[in-house]
Design a protein around this motif. Structure first.
Motif, PDB file in Angstrom:
ATOM      1  N   ILE A 190       0.923  -1.288  -0.062  1.00  0.00           N
ATOM      2  CA  ILE A 190      -0.036  -0.003   0.118  1.00  0.00           C
ATOM      3  C   ILE A 190       0.866   1.121  -0.048  1.00  0.00           C
ATOM      4  N   TYR A 193       1.671   2.887  -3.021  1.00  0.00           N
ATOM      5  CA  TYR A 193       0.699   3.756  -4.107  1.00  0.00           C
ATOM      6  C   TYR A 193       0.006   4.883  -3.205  1.00  0.00           C
ATOM      7  N   LEU A 194      -0.129   4.517  -1.830  1.00  0.00           N
ATOM      8  CA  LEU A 194      -0.914   5.433  -1.184  1.00  0.00           C
ATOM      9  C   LEU A 194      -0.170   6.389  -0.482  1.00  0.00           C
ATOM     10  N   ASN A 218      -3.726   8.471  -4.268  1.00  0.00           N
ATOM     11  CA  ASN A 218      -3.651   7.084  -4.412  1.00  0.00           C
ATOM     12  C   ASN A 218      -2.882   6.821  -6.091  1.00  0.00           C
ATOM     13  N   HIS A 220      -2.192   4.015  -7.395  1.00  0.00           N
ATOM     14  CA  HIS A 220      -2.452   2.700  -8.100  1.00  0.00           C
ATOM     15  C   HIS A 220      -3.770   2.892  -9.270  1.00  0.00           C
ATOM     16  N   ASP A 224      -8.884   1.007  -5.389  1.00  0.00           N
ATOM     17  CA  ASP A 224      -9.478   1.915  -4.610  1.00  0.00           C
ATOM     18  C   ASP A 224      -8.935   1.359  -3.108  1.00  0.00           C
ATOM     19  N   PHE A 225      -8.736   2.496  -2.227  1.00  0.00           N
ATOM     20  CA  PHE A 225      -8.468   2.076  -0.751  1.00  0.00           C
ATOM     21  C   PHE A 225      -9.629   2.701  -0.030  1.00  0.00           C
ATOM     22  N   VAL A 251     -10.214   6.615  -0.631  1.00  0.00           N
ATOM     23  CA  VAL A 251      -9.269   7.234  -1.743  1.00  0.00           C
ATOM     24  C   VAL A 251      -9.298   6.406  -2.951  1.00  0.00           C
ATOM     25  N   ALA A 253      -8.909   4.691  -7.085  1.00  0.00           N
ATOM     26  CA  ALA A 253      -7.721   4.650  -7.736  1.00  0.00           C
ATOM     27  C   ALA A 253      -7.327   5.713  -8.692  1.00  0.00           C
TER      28      ALA A 253
END
Ligand code: GLA
Length: 758
Positions: A190, A193-194, A218, A220, A224-225, A251, A253
């Motif tokens: 993670i 990406y985040l 984000n 990625h 989605d996170f 958050v 993608a």
């Protein structure tokens, strides 16, 4: 007062730890070994390296006191053995790729994992490219950041076992080896990406009300996170939770998300804010914490209070400008009893101007009054050779604007210096650093300002009109550090130009003079350009404070005063990190006892508020406690106080740090003694400074990341009697200090006390 420092210092220390949930990152900071030479067997995981020499990553091998490598260019091998737990793969959100981050390696590198070639100069080796990658001959290899990413099921990796990394390095010249300080191994996860950015936006404080924005990004493409964001404020001392909130957020993608929150908290104690984003189905949260700003300086009374130094030095016949620094409600009226001939007072603004022909000490009484009362203070104008009798206080453009400084930016900071009230505490210099100079001199060799500074005389009129002073910057070399014109072979012309512009301060920065004087061991050669400029400044009719900047070469603190400088930088450039503050500020003990009125060691400018070294600024990365430590230390050191932030963007917290008259009085104490470091152990340092009234200022510093409780026998800091003990930040007396003192010190924080014998 007793001065037997360093007796039995009874320090009992306890720590309160704070949890730091983070992703699984294996640090490879420690455990490296090195062997000079080249031998393919060194790649073999079974190879016996017990006789190899221990080495740190982060510094070239030449600098690590390893005899065989001090001046070595050529081949050497690094090795490290470490355990790779299965858990880091299991706990990973994506679980697909492992990354081995080695950082920069000087010059070319070939890395083996468990005996198999892993990569060359940051290109991962696989079946396809195995024979086509070349190890040597890449002149830029020293600049590559090595980060090898490979599938988690790659056969070279041994999960749940010991692994060996062996690196074959060839150093073509200059520094060699692993030069990034913190190599690591972790899953690509993670965190790749985040990002959760809690630093870019400051805390907005209104009384006890805090507002803050945090930013998520984000990168990625598809993922989605989503999850629970918890924000928690808790007191450092006892862990008491002051505020806690949880909210579901997402958050997307390739997206950004901003989260604004606010809360109320008594803002007079140190506390931290934790940001915990628990993403659905992830085994560990994204976590950050910050030391939040809190205000210790009590508000100034509404009645007049005259702050600032007790003395001011000016040369006979030279123009004087002194703004009487007074806090309290406006309008204010000023009066001065006993003014010498030649000096006049602007009774509305409190500006003293003019010149005095006759040498001597003129002690006057400053008087300030408003509708609530009056304050008086004895003040001595010393007309003689010495100027800048207490450390300069002001601002310099470098740490905020870097080379993007302009007339407009200097003006807006000057205006803010007055409107924020800083001027009422003695802050007075507005110093332009590098980036003001035109590309060419005139036909007759005169230095001009560039387009960003259309009229230097108009600027200096504006600054002086506000009761402030104007400083400028140049180099003894042909070019400044920023590549602008320097003063080499034009010293007298330049000094005269600056005097014509009514400049009050010159920072003279070595930079390209290194081409003229490559031998830094020859003290006379180091002094030469500064003597020339000193003589040139002496031919003008102005008091120009003279600041040397040559980063401490040749122990400048031993001779800066002899060549007529008022201050001299003792270190390289500071940045807004704890590490920089630690090295530069706390390293000053090496230069102790050279400070005198008009002669100061300069540990560089301040790193509070919004800084940036260029057009884009950010709030300082120091925590609130680190900022208290910074101001406390600079005041204990009697160091020049030159702010490096955008003054037009200061919050109540920053202003509170800069307007505590009891703290500033340490800095401006007429003895100008630099504090001595009298104790350093177990992450606690104690610095003491003798003051002109016979009292002792004592800074208790905690270098640890945790809160520390300490108990100190007074005897141990040279105190044996009965004392009035005052907490200078809180401006309150501490009762019941008998033979020892107990303190709780915040992480990287300070307690600054004054001991006055009863
Ligand atoms: C050097 C100095 C800095 C600043 C820059 C300007 O790095 O140490 O303080 O003056 O030059 O280019």
């Amino acid at each position: 007062m007793k001065k037997q420092f360093l007796l039995l210092l009874a320090v009992i220390i306890t720590a309160c730890s704070s949890p730091d949930p983070g992703s699984d990152i294996i640090s490879l900071k420690e455990g490296w070994k090195i062997q000079k030479g080249d031998n393919p067997e060194y790649a073999d995981p079974q190879y016996n390296d017990t006789k190899w020499t221990v080495i740190e990553p982060g510094r070239p091998w030449e600098t690590q006191n390893i005899n065989s490598l001090v001046e070595y260019d050529g081949y050497a091998w690094y090795r490290i053995t470490f355990f790779l737990p299965e858990d880091i793969r299991k706990n990973s959100y994506f679980g697909e790729e492992l990354q081995i981050t080695l950082g920069k390696i000087d010059d070319t590198e070939q890395t083996y994992l468990n005996g198999e070639l892993l990569g060359i100069n940051n290109t991962l080796i696989d079946e396809a490219n195995r024979d086509s990658i070349i190890f040597e001959g890449d002149p830029k290899a020293y600049s590559y950041f090595r980060n090898y990413i490979l599938p988690a099921n790659d056969e070279r990796i041994k999960w749940g076992e010991k692994n060996v990394i062996a690196i074959r390095v060839h150093d073509h010249g200059g520094g060699g080896g692993m030069v990034s300080p913190s190599p690591t191994i972790s899953m690509v996860d993670i965190k790749e990406y985040l990002s959760m950015d809690v630093e870019s936006d400051p805390f907005e404080i209104m009384g006890a009300h805090y507002t803050k924005n945090i930013r998520f990004k984000n990168d990625h493409e598809k993922q989605d996170f989503a999850g629970l964001l918890t924000i928690k404020a808790s007191r450092y001392t006892d862990g008491k939770v002051l505020y806690e909130t949880s909210e579901r957020i997402m958050v997307k993608a390739n997206g950004r998300y901003e989260h604004l929150f606010s809360f109320s908290s008594p803002n007079s104690e140190s506390f931290k804010i934790e940001y915990i984003f628990t993403i659905d189905e992830a085994d560990y949260p994204v976590y950050k914490f910050q030391g939040a700003p809190y205000i210790l300086t009590p508000p100034a009374p509404e009645e007049p209070r005259i702050n600032g130094a007790d003395v001011f030095g000016v040369r006979p016949g030279h123009p004087l400008l002194y703004t009487i620094p007074v806090s309290g409600n406006r309008p204010m009226t000023f009066a001065v009893e006993g003014l010498p001939d030649g000096i006049t007072l602007d009774s509305i603004n409190g500006f003293l101007r003019g010149s005095v022909k006759q040498e001597g000490d003129y002690t006057v009484t400053l008087i300030a009054s408003n509708n609530l009362g009056e304050d008086k203070k004895s003040f001595t104008i010393k007309v003689g050779d010495a100027i800048q009798l207490t450390p300069p206080m002001g601002w310099n453009s470098w740490n905020c604007w870097g080379l993007s400084v302009s007339d407009e930016k200097v003006r807006s900071s000057a205006k803010a210096m007055v409107e924020s009230g800083l001027v009422n505490y003695g802050w007075s210099f507005m110093n332009i650093d590098d980036g003001w100079e035109a590309e060419k001199r005139t036909g007759s060799g005169e230095l001009l300002s560039n387009d960003k500074f259309p009229d230097m005389n108009a600027l200096s009129d504006y600054i002086h009109g506000l009761g402030l002073k104007l400083g400028i910057y140049s180099s003894p070399g042909p070019l400044t550090c920023g590549g602008y014109l320097g003063s080499y072979q034009h010293e007298l012309k330049d000094a005269r130009t600056w005097a014509r512009w009514e400049i009050d301060y010159l920072k003279h920065d070595w930079c390209s003079y290194r081409l003229i004087c490559p031998d830094h061991d020859d003290i006379e050669e180091l002094q030469k350009p500064y003597r020339i400029m000193r003589a040139s400044l002496d031919k003008t009719d102005r008091d120009i404070v003279y600041s040397l900047c040559q980063y401490g070469m040749g122990n400048v603190s031993e001779w800066g005063a002899d060549i007529g400088a008022n201050l001299w930088r003792t270190t390289g450039d500071i940045v807004d990190t704890w590490e920089s503050l630690l090295t530069i500020g706390f390293g000053q003990y090496e230069n102790t006892s050279h400070n005198k009125p008009g002669q100061f060691n300069d540990p560089d400018m301040m790193i509070l508020g919004w800084v940036g070294w260029g057009p884009n600024l950010h709030p300082t990365r120091l925590t609130a406690d680190e900022q208290y430590t910074h101001v406390s230390l600079w005041c204990l050191l009697s160091a020049p106080l030159l702010l490096g932030n955008d003054l037009s963007k200061m919050d109540d917290f920053t202003i509170s740090l800069l307007t505590n008259h009891e703290i500033l009085a340490l800095n401006q104490d007429p003895l100008c003694k630099q504090a001595d470091r009298v104790y350093v152990k177990d992450d606690i340092q104690i610095w003491t400074k003798e003051l002109s009234d016979g009292s002792l200022a004592v800074g208790f510093f905690n270098m640890d990341n945790e809160v520390r409780a300490i108990q100190i026998a007074l005897e141990a800091i040279g105190l044996g009697g009965e004392y009035l003990v005052r907490d200078l930040w809180r401006q309150s007396d501490i009762d019941e200090v008998k033979e020892e003192i107990e303190l709780r010190l915040m992480p990287h924080g300070v307690s600054l006390l004054k001991f006055t014998e009863l």
